[in-house]
Design a protein around this motif. Sequence first.
Motif, PDB file in Angstrom:
ATOM      1  N   ARG A   1      21.258 -21.413   2.588  1.00 56.94           N
ATOM      2  CA  ARG A   1      22.709 -20.632   2.076  1.00 56.94           C
ATOM      3  C   ARG A   1      22.364 -19.661   0.876  1.00 56.94           C
ATOM      4  NH1 ARG A   1      24.306 -26.022   3.315  1.00 56.94           N
ATOM      5  NH2 ARG A   1      25.649 -25.905   5.191  1.00 56.94           N
ATOM      6  N   LEU A   2      21.516 -19.798   0.094  1.00 55.65           N
ATOM      7  CA  LEU A   2      21.356 -18.695  -1.012  1.00 55.65           C
ATOM      8  C   LEU A   2      20.720 -17.364   0.087  1.00 55.65           C
ATOM      9  CD1 LEU A   2      21.139 -17.603  -3.765  1.00 55.65           C
ATOM     10  CD2 LEU A   2      18.707 -18.989  -3.958  1.00 55.65           C
ATOM     11  N   GLY A   3      19.910 -17.549   0.787  1.00 60.64           N
ATOM     12  CA  GLY A   3      19.677 -16.380   1.471  1.00 60.64           C
ATOM     13  C   GLY A   3      20.635 -15.745   2.258  1.00 60.64           C
ATOM     14  N   VAL A   4      21.417 -16.424   2.814  1.00 57.13           N
ATOM     15  CA  VAL A   4      22.735 -16.049   3.632  1.00 57.13           C
ATOM     16  C   VAL A   4      23.690 -15.251   2.617  1.00 57.13           C
ATOM     17  CG1 VAL A   4      24.713 -16.659   4.808  1.00 57.13           C
ATOM     18  CG2 VAL A   4      22.560 -17.990   5.523  1.00 57.13           C
ATOM     19  N   ALA A   5      23.853 -15.877   1.390  1.00 60.70           N
ATOM     20  CA  ALA A   5      24.620 -15.209   0.300  1.00 60.70           C
ATOM     21  C   ALA A   5      24.115 -13.991   0.194  1.00 60.70           C
ATOM     22  CB  ALA A   5      24.684 -16.256  -0.778  1.00 60.70           C
ATOM     23  N   LYS A   6      22.740 -13.878  -0.091  1.00 55.59           N
ATOM     24  CA  LYS A   6      22.236 -12.531  -0.386  1.00 55.59           C
ATOM     25  C   LYS A   6      22.472 -11.408   0.683  1.00 55.59           C
ATOM     26  CE  LYS A   6      18.687 -14.299  -3.445  1.00 55.59           C
ATOM     27  NZ  LYS A   6      17.100 -14.428  -3.753  1.00 55.59           N
ATOM     28  N   THR A   7      22.448 -12.006   1.796  1.00 57.56           N
ATOM     29  CA  THR A   7      22.831 -10.985   3.161  1.00 57.56           C
ATOM     30  C   THR A   7      23.927 -10.227   2.935  1.00 57.56           C
ATOM     31  OG1 THR A   7      23.309 -12.736   4.402  1.00 57.56           O
ATOM     32  CG2 THR A   7      21.035 -12.173   4.487  1.00 57.56           C
ATOM     33  N   ALA A   8      25.049 -10.783   1.991  1.00 55.59           N
ATOM     34  CA  ALA A   8      26.321 -10.113   1.980  1.00 55.59           C
ATOM     35  C   ALA A   8      26.120  -8.778   1.325  1.00 55.59           C
ATOM     36  CB  ALA A   8      27.115 -11.120   1.098  1.00 55.59           C
ATOM     37  N   TRP A   9      25.045  -8.387   0.699  1.00 57.15           N
ATOM     38  CA  TRP A   9      24.820  -7.308   0.298  1.00 57.15           C
ATOM     39  C   TRP A   9      24.247  -6.103   1.375  1.00 57.15           C
ATOM     40  CZ3 TRP A   9      26.320  -5.945  -4.772  1.00 57.15           C
ATOM     41  CH2 TRP A   9      26.429  -7.002  -5.730  1.00 57.15           C
ATOM     42  N   PHE A  10      24.068  -6.644   2.377  1.00 52.09           N
ATOM     43  CA  PHE A  10      23.515  -5.564   3.474  1.00 52.09           C
ATOM     44  C   PHE A  10      24.911  -5.376   4.652  1.00 52.09           C
ATOM     45  CE2 PHE A  10      19.751  -8.497   2.584  1.00 52.09           C
ATOM     46  CZ  PHE A  10      19.243  -7.643   1.739  1.00 52.09           C
TER      47      PHE A  10
ATOM     48  N   GLY B   1      34.970  -6.311  -6.315  1.00 51.85           N
ATOM     49  CA  GLY B   1      35.404  -7.312  -7.436  1.00 51.85           C
ATOM     50  C   GLY B   1      34.387  -8.127  -7.952  1.00 51.85           C
ATOM     51  N   GLY B   2      33.006  -8.089  -7.463  1.00 49.00           N
ATOM     52  CA  GLY B   2      32.205  -8.950  -7.789  1.00 49.00           C
ATOM     53  C   GLY B   2      32.116 -10.225  -7.121  1.00 49.00           C
ATOM     54  N   ARG B   3      32.743 -10.258  -5.816  1.00 47.59           N
ATOM     55  CA  ARG B   3      32.789 -11.350  -4.708  1.00 47.59           C
ATOM     56  C   ARG B   3      31.504 -11.759  -4.365  1.00 47.59           C
ATOM     57  NH1 ARG B   3      36.869 -13.503  -1.982  1.00 47.59           N
ATOM     58  NH2 ARG B   3      38.183 -11.486  -2.339  1.00 47.59           N
ATOM     59  N   ARG B   4      30.608 -10.690  -3.898  1.00 47.34           N
ATOM     60  CA  ARG B   4      29.319 -11.010  -3.312  1.00 47.34           C
ATOM     61  C   ARG B   4      28.450 -11.571  -4.539  1.00 47.34           C
ATOM     62  NH1 ARG B   4      28.082  -5.383  -0.831  1.00 47.34           N
ATOM     63  NH2 ARG B   4      29.371  -4.869  -2.785  1.00 47.34           N
ATOM     64  N   GLU B   5      28.489 -11.049  -5.535  1.00 49.64           N
ATOM     65  CA  GLU B   5      27.445 -11.467  -6.894  1.00 49.64           C
ATOM     66  C   GLU B   5      27.857 -12.782  -7.004  1.00 49.64           C
ATOM     67  OE1 GLU B   5      26.400 -10.405 -11.410  1.00 49.64           O
ATOM     68  OE2 GLU B   5      27.893  -9.290 -10.243  1.00 49.64           O
ATOM     69  N   ALA B   6      29.325 -13.052  -7.150  1.00 52.60           N
ATOM     70  CA  ALA B   6      29.503 -14.479  -7.356  1.00 52.60           C
ATOM     71  C   ALA B   6      29.121 -15.642  -6.318  1.00 52.60           C
ATOM     72  CB  ALA B   6      30.988 -14.446  -7.394  1.00 52.60           C
ATOM     73  N   GLY B   7      29.161 -14.995  -5.110  1.00 57.21           N
ATOM     74  CA  GLY B   7      28.670 -15.828  -4.056  1.00 57.21           C
ATOM     75  C   GLY B   7      27.157 -16.316  -4.073  1.00 57.21           C
ATOM     76  N   VAL B   8      26.612 -15.343  -4.387  1.00 52.77           N
ATOM     77  CA  VAL B   8      25.002 -15.498  -4.795  1.00 52.77           C
ATOM     78  C   VAL B   8      24.859 -16.439  -5.783  1.00 52.77           C
ATOM     79  CG1 VAL B   8      22.817 -14.438  -5.508  1.00 52.77           C
ATOM     80  CG2 VAL B   8      24.172 -13.401  -4.003  1.00 52.77           C
ATOM     81  N   LEU B   9      25.831 -16.058  -6.947  1.00 57.10           N
ATOM     82  CA  LEU B   9      25.387 -17.001  -8.347  1.00 57.10           C
ATOM     83  C   LEU B   9      25.875 -18.601  -7.801  1.00 57.10           C
ATOM     84  CD1 LEU B   9      26.768 -14.922 -11.014  1.00 57.10           C
ATOM     85  CD2 LEU B   9      24.733 -15.477 -10.502  1.00 57.10           C
ATOM     86  N   GLY B  10      26.876 -18.628  -6.941  1.00 64.31           N
ATOM     87  CA  GLY B  10      27.414 -20.036  -6.450  1.00 64.31           C
ATOM     88  C   GLY B  10      26.184 -20.814  -5.756  1.00 64.31           C
ATOM     89  N   ALA B  11      25.746 -19.976  -4.755  1.00 62.95           N
ATOM     90  CA  ALA B  11      24.763 -20.537  -3.984  1.00 62.95           C
ATOM     91  C   ALA B  11      23.584 -21.023  -4.605  1.00 62.95           C
ATOM     92  CB  ALA B  11      24.185 -19.248  -2.812  1.00 62.95           C
TER      93      ALA B  11
END
Length: 487
Positions: free
Chosen positions: A311-320, A360-370
């Motif tokens: 899921r951490l890997g999935v969260a990082k794909t939000a930047w792509f 607004g930092g949503r993707r970064e927050a998702g990565v930090l949460g994962a």
Amino acid sequence: MTSNFSYFARPLRTALLPLVAALVLAGCASTGEVSTGITTPVQFKEQTAKGAAAVTTNAAPAQAAGNWWVAFNDPVLDELVERAAVNNTSVQQAAARLGEARALARTVDADRSVQVGLGAGASRQAGIDRNLSNKPSTLLNAGASVSYEVDLFGKLSGASNAASLDAQSREALLQSARLLVQAETAQTYLSVRALDAERALVREQVDAYADTLRLTERRFKAGDLAELDVARVQTEVAATESDALALDRQRALLEHALAVLTGDVASNFAMHSGEWSTALPAIPVGLPSTVLERRPDIAAAQRSMEAAQARLGVAKTAWFPTIALTGGGGYASSDLSDLFKWSARSWGIGALLSLPLLDGGRREAGVLGASAQLDGALASYREQVLVAFREVEDQLASLRLLQEQSDVQARAVASSRRATVLSDSRYRNGYVSQLDLLDARRSELRNRRLALQVKAAQYQATVGLIKALGGGWDVPAVVAANATVKG
């Protein structure tokens, strides 16, 4: 010609720049291997000398525990454990959660497939074109649609892998629930049998005191003894009978608990008193620590850790960027009779590339949460391994010390029995008082009850060790490891 090409190429390069950057960074979506940082000994401390070599181990897939309870050679125990494995509500709840996790995994995996749909509709409209009459017209349509999201950066496959690992974790937890229920059923049954033996012993002592009381009352009436002697025996009879009633109450409560474990109503469940003939399995020498890999709770914790990593890997794909392909085809006509004519056909295809720029930092927050979830899953896995080693060492230490205590207690029982025989003989010959005889009998009863309690604790510790090892020690890994150690 060259200048014209450059004129159109610059905007094209600018438009493709986010995609090129995403392709370059696609490898960052992978989190790589996560080190658990757990170093375990080759063998357990209670079964090996100090200073053994240390190795780092990882959990293997959960192995279904065998019918470990048959080693106790008790048909009643076999029946109760098998009933509990099927009818226990905790096991049924775990099975339901497994089914839910598997269904969710199928739902997530479906997102990776081509989505095909059929549709038909009718609409009534007016005033669409000013050059035409405002008279309402009907538009009929029927067709099919196709959509597919290109999993270029592993977003969908990562989510599917995480859901699959969650299902594997639930499967291991179901095995863990079965093992816990089986072990608790066995321990409860063995407690009932131990209480039956102790109750029989105490009731036997009550009958013996009652015979002594009748003899003492006759001698008191004959004037051979004082009333104090009668009161002393009456006290022993009442106190011992009170102990017997307390044991009866404990047995009733354990019987009710056994009913719940086997999925039965306490009012309908009954287990008759019987002889405690259950065999006590022998613990093999030199158990390797690798047997803990079969523990289902450790396997479940590892699968949860791997799912969090995915899921951490999935969260990082939000930047792509997201690439979706769509297509559709069908017919549209204002007349139902012309709807499926070739002239009424329509079709379309499309491709959509989307890449959010400001969120607004949503993707970064998702990565930090994962990432935080992965840290928590890793800590949970480490804790599970540490608890597993503690439980095994606890039971091995208990079995070793209980065996020593059993040997010492056996000598205490033999000595107290001899003291009772001597006191009874001396009392009958008038060399000691009745108080000395009562003390000897009380000491013998106490030591015999302690011996039974130590024996019961040995059975409880054996079942506890089997549970701590994940369902026994009769696995190929044990045999191979023992051969390696002996070699």
